[in-house]
Design a protein around this motif. Structure first.
Motif, mmCIF file in Angstrom:
data_model
loop_
_atom_site.group_PDB
_atom_site.id
_atom_site.type_symbol
_atom_site.label_atom_id
_atom_site.label_comp_id
_atom_site.label_asym_id
_atom_site.label_seq_id
_atom_site.Cartn_x
_atom_site.Cartn_y
_atom_site.Cartn_z
ATOM 1 N N LEU A 94 0.843 -1.189 0.000
ATOM 2 C CA LEU A 94 0.000 0.000 0.000
ATOM 3 C C LEU A 94 0.882 1.244 0.000
ATOM 4 N N LYS A 95 0.393 2.296 -0.628
ATOM 5 C CA LYS A 95 1.145 3.544 -0.702
ATOM 6 C C LYS A 95 1.268 4.181 0.685
ATOM 7 N N LYS A 96 2.335 4.964 0.862
ATOM 8 C CA LYS A 96 2.495 5.729 2.100
ATOM 9 C C LYS A 96 1.295 6.636 2.324
ATOM 10 N N TYR A 97 0.753 7.153 1.239
ATOM 11 C CA TYR A 97 -0.393 8.055 1.320
ATOM 12 C C TYR A 97 -1.571 7.370 2.022
ATOM 13 N N THR A 98 -1.800 6.111 1.692
ATOM 14 C CA THR A 98 -2.871 5.340 2.332
ATOM 15 C C THR A 98 -2.541 5.117 3.798
ATOM 16 N N ASP A 99 -1.307 4.761 4.072
ATOM 17 C CA ASP A 99 -0.847 4.570 5.451
ATOM 18 C C ASP A 99 -1.056 5.848 6.260
ATOM 19 N N TYR A 100 -0.615 6.974 5.727
ATOM 20 C CA TYR A 100 -0.759 8.248 6.429
ATOM 21 C C TYR A 100 -2.229 8.603 6.636
ATOM 22 N N SER A 101 -3.050 8.323 5.631
ATOM 23 C CA SER A 101 -4.483 8.600 5.750
ATOM 24 C C SER A 101 -5.089 7.795 6.894
ATOM 25 N N LEU A 102 -4.730 6.532 6.976
ATOM 26 C CA LEU A 102 -5.240 5.684 8.056
ATOM 27 C C LEU A 102 -4.757 6.183 9.419
ATOM 28 N N LYS B 252 -1.743 17.546 2.577
ATOM 29 C CA LYS B 252 -2.325 16.923 1.389
ATOM 30 C C LYS B 252 -3.282 15.805 1.776
ATOM 31 N N VAL B 253 -2.878 14.997 2.734
ATOM 32 C CA VAL B 253 -3.716 13.891 3.201
ATOM 33 C C VAL B 253 -5.008 14.434 3.810
ATOM 34 N N VAL B 254 -4.884 15.434 4.684
ATOM 35 C CA VAL B 254 -6.053 16.024 5.342
ATOM 36 C C VAL B 254 -6.974 16.671 4.313
ATOM 37 N N HIS B 255 -6.393 17.347 3.349
ATOM 38 C CA HIS B 255 -7.207 17.967 2.293
ATOM 39 C C HIS B 255 -8.035 16.908 1.566
ATOM 40 N N THR C 154 3.897 15.459 14.743
ATOM 41 C CA THR C 154 4.780 15.167 15.879
ATOM 42 C C THR C 154 4.652 13.715 16.319
ATOM 43 N N VAL C 155 3.433 13.240 16.428
ATOM 44 C CA VAL C 155 3.195 11.873 16.906
ATOM 45 C C VAL C 155 3.780 10.838 15.948
ATOM 46 N N PHE C 156 3.546 11.005 14.658
ATOM 47 C CA PHE C 156 3.930 9.989 13.684
ATOM 48 C C PHE C 156 5.223 10.302 12.923
ATOM 49 N N HIS C 157 5.834 11.455 13.199
ATOM 50 C CA HIS C 157 7.067 11.855 12.515
ATOM 51 C C HIS C 157 6.870 11.888 10.993
ATOM 52 N N ILE C 158 5.790 12.548 10.591
ATOM 53 C CA ILE C 158 5.461 12.735 9.176
ATOM 54 C C ILE C 158 5.477 14.238 8.916
ATOM 55 N N SER C 159 6.000 14.635 7.762
ATOM 56 C CA SER C 159 6.073 16.069 7.481
ATOM 57 C C SER C 159 4.673 16.684 7.426
ATOM 58 N N GLN C 160 4.593 17.913 7.908
ATOM 59 C CA GLN C 160 3.316 18.618 7.907
ATOM 60 C C GLN C 160 2.812 18.834 6.486
ATOM 61 N N GLU C 161 3.706 19.020 5.550
ATOM 62 C CA GLU C 161 3.298 19.226 4.158
ATOM 63 C C GLU C 161 2.599 17.984 3.603
ATOM 64 N N HIS C 162 3.152 16.802 3.878
ATOM 65 C CA HIS C 162 2.487 15.558 3.463
ATOM 66 C C HIS C 162 1.105 15.469 4.103
ATOM 67 N N LEU C 163 1.054 15.778 5.379
ATOM 68 C CA LEU C 163 -0.206 15.663 6.108
ATOM 69 C C LEU C 163 -1.253 16.651 5.606
ATOM 70 N N ALA D 87 -8.000 17.402 16.488
ATOM 71 C CA ALA D 87 -6.617 17.038 16.183
ATOM 72 C C ALA D 87 -6.047 18.140 15.305
ATOM 73 N N THR D 88 -4.743 18.289 15.313
ATOM 74 C CA THR D 88 -4.099 19.263 14.440
ATOM 75 C C THR D 88 -3.042 18.570 13.589
ATOM 76 N N ILE D 89 -2.744 19.175 12.473
ATOM 77 C CA ILE D 89 -1.700 18.638 11.606
ATOM 78 C C ILE D 89 -0.378 18.613 12.353
ATOM 79 N N LYS D 90 -0.114 19.644 13.133
ATOM 80 C CA LYS D 90 1.130 19.691 13.898
ATOM 81 C C LYS D 90 1.205 18.520 14.877
ATOM 82 N N GLU D 91 0.118 18.251 15.579
ATOM 83 C CA GLU D 91 0.090 17.137 16.532
ATOM 84 C C GLU D 91 0.322 15.803 15.820
ATOM 85 N N ILE D 92 -0.373 15.592 14.716
ATOM 86 C CA ILE D 92 -0.234 14.342 13.968
ATOM 87 C C ILE D 92 1.188 14.196 13.445
#
Length: 144
Positions: free
Chosen positions: A3-11, A44-47, A33-42, A26-31
């Motif tokens: 599965l793509k990282k995008y799907t993983d991040y979405s889940l 896009k996922v949140v959008h 920090t918790v998962f060590h994923i860039s805010q820019e990636h997040l 929840a906030t993008i910043k919190e997510i």
């Protein structure tokens, strides 16, 4: 299959967001920090999750995101089907690009197709609510 990282991040976004109470956001910043994923990636996922009407975004100083529907209404199998666009496991799964000479007599494609259907059958049995049933353990691991 991978599965793509995008799907993983979405889940992951949905899992963390699904653990929040109705009043908590929840906030993008919190997510991030918790998962060590860039805010820019997040972002896009949140959008995209917002466009899919799975989460809603609240703007403003105290803004954030929350689920747009109850966790028990978000089916994991349906979500993976929406987020993933390539389930061509072998060349022969795509008639337009298939050049395998044994394809007409090969049973491997049938075996793999059966396995793919079983994969989705299992995912279809679960909702987001099932993924957060062990909330206390998840909270400890996430540090929230």
């Amino acid at each position: 299959m991978n599965l793509k990282k995008y799907t993983d991040y979405s889940l992951r976004v949905l899992i963390l967001t699904g653990m929040k109470s109705e009043q908590e956001l929840a906030t993008i910043k919190e997510i991030s920090t918790v998962f060590h994923i860039s805010q820019e990636h997040l972002r896009k996922v949140v959008h995209n999750l917002t466009k899919l009407e799975l989460i809603e975004s609240i703007r403003g100083r105290n803004g954030g995101i929350r689920l747009a529907k109850p966790a028990e209404e978000i089916n994991v199998g349906q979500l993976v089907r929406i987020l993933e666009n390539d389930f061509v496991l072998l060349e022969c799964f795509n008639k337009e690009t298939n050049h395998c000479i044994i394809s007409p007599a090969c049973t491997l494609k049938h075996v793999l197709n059966k396995a793919l259907m079983a994969f989705f059958q299992v995912l279809d049995e679960y909702t987001l609510k099932d993924l957060i049933n062990n909330e206390q353990e998840l909270r400890k691991l996430m540090g929230i």
